[in-house]
Design an enzyme around this catalytic site. Structure first.
Site, PDB file in Angstrom:
ATOM      1  N   ALA A   1      13.767  30.608  -6.765  1.00 41.46           N
ATOM      2  CA  ALA A   1      13.037  31.843  -6.247  1.00 41.46           C
ATOM      3  C   ALA A   1      13.625  32.232  -5.084  1.00 41.46           C
ATOM      4  CB  ALA A   1      11.722  31.640  -5.859  1.00 41.46           C
ATOM      5  N   VAL A  14      16.933  31.517  -4.362  1.00 40.39           N
ATOM      6  CA  VAL A  14      18.352  32.114  -4.688  1.00 40.39           C
ATOM      7  C   VAL A  14      18.297  33.443  -5.286  1.00 40.39           C
ATOM      8  CG1 VAL A  14      20.293  31.828  -6.289  1.00 40.39           C
ATOM      9  CG2 VAL A  14      19.354  29.704  -4.862  1.00 40.39           C
ATOM     10  N   ARG A  29      17.426  11.591   3.980  1.00 39.51           N
ATOM     11  CA  ARG A  29      16.627  11.480   5.063  1.00 39.51           C
ATOM     12  C   ARG A  29      17.978  11.257   6.326  1.00 39.51           C
ATOM     13  NH1 ARG A  29      10.919  11.272   4.357  1.00 39.51           N
ATOM     14  NH2 ARG A  29      10.677  10.343   2.247  1.00 39.51           N
ATOM     15  N   GLY A  37       8.556  16.368   8.945  1.00 38.69           N
ATOM     16  CA  GLY A  37       9.894  15.974   9.714  1.00 38.69           C
ATOM     17  C   GLY A  37      10.925  17.022   9.562  1.00 38.69           C
ATOM     18  N   ILE A  58       4.371  16.289  -1.397  1.00 40.05           N
ATOM     19  CA  ILE A  58       2.927  16.275  -2.319  1.00 40.05           C
ATOM     20  C   ILE A  58       1.686  15.803  -1.411  1.00 40.05           C
ATOM     21  CG2 ILE A  58       4.284  15.317  -4.107  1.00 40.05           C
ATOM     22  CD1 ILE A  58       3.218  12.684  -3.306  1.00 40.05           C
ATOM     23  N   ARG A 106      -9.600   4.036 -16.465  1.00 40.02           N
ATOM     24  CA  ARG A 106     -10.846   4.036 -16.707  1.00 40.02           C
ATOM     25  C   ARG A 106     -11.166   3.436 -18.222  1.00 40.02           C
ATOM     26  NH1 ARG A 106     -14.293   7.448 -13.700  1.00 40.02           N
ATOM     27  NH2 ARG A 106     -15.835   7.280 -15.258  1.00 40.02           N
ATOM     28  N   ARG A 111     -14.572  -4.067 -15.555  1.00 39.48           N
ATOM     29  CA  ARG A 111     -13.749  -4.358 -14.349  1.00 39.48           C
ATOM     30  C   ARG A 111     -13.920  -3.421 -13.237  1.00 39.48           C
ATOM     31  NH1 ARG A 111      -8.513  -6.083 -17.734  1.00 39.48           N
ATOM     32  NH2 ARG A 111      -8.945  -8.220 -17.909  1.00 39.48           N
ATOM     33  N   ARG A 123      -0.070   8.511   3.363  1.00 42.24           N
ATOM     34  CA  ARG A 123      -0.336   7.579   4.336  1.00 42.24           C
ATOM     35  C   ARG A 123      -1.208   8.115   5.545  1.00 42.24           C
ATOM     36  NH1 ARG A 123       5.275   6.700   4.927  1.00 42.24           N
ATOM     37  NH2 ARG A 123       4.950   5.279   3.191  1.00 42.24           N
ATOM     38  N   GLN A 130       3.838   9.544  -8.647  1.00 39.02           N
ATOM     39  CA  GLN A 130       3.185  10.680  -8.068  1.00 39.02           C
ATOM     40  C   GLN A 130       4.313  11.804  -7.604  1.00 39.02           C
ATOM     41  OE1 GLN A 130      -0.353   9.031  -5.521  1.00 39.02           O
ATOM     42  NE2 GLN A 130       1.149   7.542  -5.936  1.00 39.02           N
TER      43      GLN A 130
HETATM   44  P1  ATP Z   1       7.757  14.241   3.722  1.00 43.19           P
HETATM   45  O1  ATP Z   1       6.455  14.819   4.425  1.00 43.19           O
HETATM   46  O2  ATP Z   1       7.698  14.523   2.407  1.00 43.19           O
HETATM   47  O3  ATP Z   1       8.013  12.606   4.324  1.00 43.19           O
HETATM   48  P2  ATP Z   1       9.359  15.280   5.746  1.00 43.19           P
HETATM   49  O4  ATP Z   1      10.240  16.451   5.845  1.00 43.19           O
HETATM   50  O5  ATP Z   1       8.337  14.845   6.663  1.00 43.19           O
HETATM   51  O6  ATP Z   1       8.704  14.981   4.295  1.00 43.19           O
HETATM   52  P3  ATP Z   1      11.023  13.014   7.059  1.00 43.19           P
HETATM   53  O7  ATP Z   1      11.872  12.027   6.467  1.00 43.19           O
HETATM   54  O8  ATP Z   1       9.981  13.086   8.365  1.00 43.19           O
HETATM   55  O9  ATP Z   1      10.471  13.983   5.847  1.00 43.19           O
HETATM   56  O10 ATP Z   1      12.021  14.340   7.586  1.00 43.19           O
HETATM   57  C1  ATP Z   1      13.161  14.738   7.034  1.00 43.19           C
HETATM   58  C2  ATP Z   1      14.422  14.819   8.020  1.00 43.19           C
HETATM   59  O11 ATP Z   1      14.143  15.966   9.021  1.00 43.19           O
HETATM   60  C3  ATP Z   1      14.767  13.707   8.518  1.00 43.19           C
HETATM   61  O12 ATP Z   1      15.596  12.836   7.874  1.00 43.19           O
HETATM   62  C4  ATP Z   1      15.587  14.157   9.756  1.00 43.19           C
HETATM   63  O13 ATP Z   1      17.032  14.501   9.360  1.00 43.19           O
HETATM   64  C5  ATP Z   1      14.832  15.546   9.971  1.00 43.19           C
HETATM   65  N1  ATP Z   1      14.116  15.262  11.225  1.00 43.19           N
HETATM   66  C6  ATP Z   1      12.989  14.542  11.284  1.00 43.19           C
HETATM   67  N2  ATP Z   1      12.329  14.573  12.673  1.00 43.19           N
HETATM   68  C7  ATP Z   1      13.399  14.964  13.331  1.00 43.19           C
HETATM   69  C8  ATP Z   1      13.361  15.149  14.899  1.00 43.19           C
HETATM   70  N3  ATP Z   1      12.812  14.781  15.715  1.00 43.19           N
HETATM   71  N4  ATP Z   1      14.752  15.449  15.176  1.00 43.19           N
HETATM   72  C9  ATP Z   1      15.503  16.027  14.206  1.00 43.19           C
HETATM   73  N5  ATP Z   1      15.588  16.121  12.952  1.00 43.19           N
HETATM   74  C10 ATP Z   1      14.480  15.456  12.543  1.00 43.19           C
END
Ligand code: ATP
Length: 323
Positions: free
Chosen positions: A22, A24, A72, A104, A127, A155, A163, A172, A255
């Site tokens: 979408a 692109v 990551r 993140g 997710i 189930r 069980r 988490r 999942q």
């Molecule tokens: P999910 O919720 O599915 O785990 P997410 O986007 O929260 O996805 P993370 O591994 O926490 O996944 O973050 C993805 C990437 O974002 C990290 O590998 C890193 O490159 C970047 N990132 C996360 N935190 C920081 C930070 N404080 N500063 C700069 N880059 C960050």
């Protein structure tokens, strides 16, 4: 001429491909050039980008995972790493970026914007459904449907053998997957990160059910930092309930995979287009979401600092229906 780059980052989620498609096609519709970045922020640092066209995203909508791959990147957490990333965007004269991921990913995007001013719109792809500023995140609906399919199957065997099954699901820090799986799967009990439950609470609840002639039970457990929390809980419960066979199933990464549901395909398509339309409109440092079926934009700052609490009505429904 606008040049927009797209990446997927963090944990993958079913529907990310529909979102890439979408974004692109939306960008091409608005006469922008599009670049795909492989492997999230790591690919941006390594200049692993390629030009994308309408045909680059043919026949991907229905597939799980992400054609752009995800990674990551520890390097992106450093100023030097982000500087390299910025230089790669500057060299290609990229004027905007769509970042699909979780909190993140948005934290990284927010810092990157503050340092270098590249316009960015984030898309909630995780997710866990734990992002403020949108009713649902991409992949959540598919993940819950996957857990329900597994719970239905468990189930059958739980019923045949009388069980108790502990079923561990993802999430988490957020119990959205757990609570919706528990309600939809007709579980007797749910263990959420938001609400402390002791093994005694679980034992009492299961014994109440047995007194009402329940011959088998399902307990849905949200994972903790390390997978296997359900094993720990089941062990403690089996020390008290000794007349029942107690088993554990950890659903794990199934999942994250699979073909996205219709809900996720539509959500991802609307959000991918919404991200590009946001950039074209001059929005930056924002996340696109859908609230009450309308596209909305929330600052990345709010998306990463505010929490989306579990809907208390789900907890109430679970309590009443699990009798
Ligand atoms: P999910 O919720 O599915 O785990 P997410 O986007 O929260 O996805 P993370 O591994 O926490 O996944 O973050 C993805 C990437 O974002 C990290 O590998 C890193 O490159 C970047 N990132 C996360 N935190 C920081 C930070 N404080 N500063 C700069 N880059 C960050």
């Amino acid at each position: 001429m606008k040049r927009i780059a797209i990446l997927t980052s963090g944990g993958d989620a079913p529907g990310m491909n529909a979102c890439i498609r979408a974004a692109v096609r939306g960008a091409i519709y608005y006469e922008a050039e599009v670049y795909g970045i492989n492997q999230g922020y790591q690919g941006l640092i390594e200049n692993d980008m390629f030009r994308m066209y309408s045909h680059s995203v043919s026949n991907i909508l229905q597939h799980g995972g992400t054609i752009l791959k995800s990674a990551r990147s520890e390097e992106f957490k450093t100023k030097e790493g982000r500087k390299k990333a910025y230089e790669n965007l500057k060299e290609r004269e990229i004027t905007g970026m769509v970042a699909i991921g979780g909190d993140g990913t948005f934290t990284g995007a927010h810092i990157f914007y503050e340092e270098f001013g590249i316009p960015i719109v984030g898309v909630p792809g995780t997710i866990d459904n734990d992002i403020y500023g949108t009713d649902k995140t991409i992949g959540f609906d598919t993940a819950v449907n996957t857990t329900l399919d597994a719970i239905d199957k468990i189930r059958d065997t739980a019923d045949s053998h009388g069980r108790i099954f502990f079923i561990e699901v993802m999430g988490r820090d957020s119990g959205y997957i757990a609570i919706q799986s528990a309600i939809g799967g007709g579980a007797e009990s749910v263990i959420l990160p938001e609400k402390e439950s002791t093994p005694d609470d679980i034992v009492n609840h299961l014994r109440d059910g047995m007194r009402r002639d329940k011959s088998f039970s399902i307990v849905v457990v949200a994972e903790r930092d390390v997978p296997g929390y359900a094993v720990e809980l089941a062990k403690k419960v089996s020390e008290v309930i000794t007349n029942k066979d107690i088993r554990v199933t950890i659903l794990g990464h199934i999942q994250r995979g699979g073909s996205p549901t219709s809900t996720d395909r539509t959500l991802a398509s609307r959000l991918g287009l919404g991200a590009v339309e946001g950039l074209i409109d001059g929005k930056t440092n924002q996340m696109v979401g859908i609230i009450n079926d309308k596209i909305v934009y929330t600052s990345l700052h709010d998306a990463i600092t505010k929490t989306k609490p579990l809907n208390p009505d789900l907890i109430r429904a679970m309590k009443i229906l699990s009798m």
